[in-house]
Write a protein that holds these residues in place. Structure first.
Motif, PDB file in Angstrom:
ATOM      1  N   PRO A 144      57.515  35.750  86.342  1.00  0.00           N
ATOM      2  CA  PRO A 144      58.703  36.466  86.826  1.00  0.00           C
ATOM      3  C   PRO A 144      59.748  35.728  87.676  1.00  0.00           C
ATOM      4  O   PRO A 144      60.852  35.834  87.326  1.00  0.00           O
ATOM      5  CB  PRO A 144      58.280  37.810  87.502  1.00  0.00           C
ATOM      6  N   HIS A 167      62.463  41.254  83.432  1.00  0.00           N
ATOM      7  CA  HIS A 167      60.946  41.543  83.733  1.00  0.00           C
ATOM      8  C   HIS A 167      60.287  40.362  83.104  1.00  0.00           C
ATOM      9  O   HIS A 167      60.477  40.109  82.104  1.00  0.00           O
ATOM     10  CB  HIS A 167      60.833  42.975  82.814  1.00  0.00           C
ATOM     11  N   GLY A 168      59.266  39.907  83.760  1.00  0.00           N
ATOM     12  CA  GLY A 168      58.479  38.775  83.378  1.00  0.00           C
ATOM     13  C   GLY A 168      57.177  39.136  83.272  1.00  0.00           C
ATOM     14  O   GLY A 168      56.476  40.210  84.230  1.00  0.00           O
ATOM     15  N   ASP A 214      58.799  45.152  88.202  1.00  0.00           N
ATOM     16  CA  ASP A 214      57.631  45.324  87.547  1.00  0.00           C
ATOM     17  C   ASP A 214      57.253  46.558  87.117  1.00  0.00           C
ATOM     18  O   ASP A 214      57.353  47.576  87.662  1.00  0.00           O
ATOM     19  CB  ASP A 214      56.582  45.187  88.728  1.00  0.00           C
TER      20      ASP A 214
END
Length: 305
Positions: free
Chosen positions: A255, A200-201, A173
């Motif tokens: 994510p 990373h989403g 994050d």
């Protein structure tokens, strides 16, 4: 006088297939770390009337409290010559005892049943409770996990523990990157001699969401911002671990889904758990929860502030 704690890799053992797989993974990790392995078997006391029942008599209790961990330790010593293996038998509630034992461990390793026919975990109440409360990293290992699963296939496509490790995957994050989490992932990749894949989403802020699908320019701008921030976050870590090849991926969407997809080709997936001290108990978080239940590789959960 200050007490000196000798760190170990600790594994919970109850005789099940999943706990034996966890013990084997822990043995391999202990060798990579150059640390001893401690096998913990927790005996949960039963009420006296039940203890007198034929199936829970003296012989059964002796089998579970002595033979299972002893046989497991002997097998691990035979397969991992030179590894210092100890066995400790404790009494109490398994989740509480294991979380407490994690305090003096480099990491704690637990088994989790694999979902039949579907890659992923079936995480029991004990495993979830330990993950949610342990102050040290906890690794969950599927019952079907073998050493070869963490390595690339050989030239003819056969799984082999003699080939290079698959990459370590880190779920990050970028809005609140934690040093302990990032360092754990880099160190895991370094000792395996493999690459680190940082995933990373992201999703747009709520006030952007409704118009995003129709505004390609806005989407591209937000995507570029996420990619740039991710690169900046990782920059000092690339310098600290120059031997580790790093790939960075910033994806639009959930994510957890991206991490589960990345786990297909990973030797280890590393995710974080924010420590929250509250009267309502600890929380794992939706991304980590999703990864724990659906990842196809061992999952390390690193607690952080």
């Amino acid at each position: 006088m200050t007490r000196t704690v000798t760190l170990s890799v600790t594994a919970g053992l109850d005789g099940s297939r999943e706990s034996r797989a966890a013990a084997e993974w822990a043995a391999r990790e202990a060798q990579l770390l150059g640390l001893p392995l401690k096998l913990i078997q927790v005996w949960e006391p039963v009420p006296e009337p039940m203890a007198q029942a034929p199936l829970l008599g003296v012989e059964t209790q002796q089998h579970w409290s002595e033979r299972v961990p002893r046989d497991a330790a002997e097998g691990i010593r035979a397969r991992h010559p030179g590894l210092d293996v100890t066995v400790e038998q404790l009494s109490g509630r398994p989740a509480e005892v294991l979380a407490d034992e994690a305090k003096d461990a480099e990491l704690l390793v637990l088994g989790s049943r694999g979902l039949s026919g579907i890659a992923g975990f079936l995480v029991g109440s004990v495993g979830l409770a330990v993950v949610a409360h342990a102050d040290r990293p906890v690794v969950l290992v599927r019952a079907e996990e073998q050493a070869a699963d963490e390595h690339e296939s050989d030239p003819v496509g056969i799984p082999s523990a003699a080939t290079a490790f698959r990459p370590v995957v880190l779920g990050l994050d970028i809005d609140s990157p934690d040093r302990e989490l990032i360092e754990f992932a880099f160190a895991a990749a370094a000792r395996r001699g493999t690459a680190l894949r940082v995933v990373h989403g992201w999703n747009p802020p709520p006030y952007y969401a409704y118009g995003l699908s129709a505004d390609l320019e806005l989407h591209a701008s937000l995507a570029q911002r996420e990619t740039t921030v991710l690169t900046e976050v990782m920059r000092p870590w690339r310098k600290k671990f120059p031997e580790v090849e790093v790939t960075e991926e910033s994806h639009y969407g959930t994510p957890g889904s991206h991490l589960v997809d990345a786990s297909r080709d990973a030797s280890l997936v590393v995710v974080g758990r924010r420590i929250r001290r509250s009267p309502f108990g600890a929380h794992i978080g939706p991304v980590t929860h999703a990864v724990l239940h659906h990842a196809m590789a061992p999952v390390a959960v690193v607690p952080h502030n």
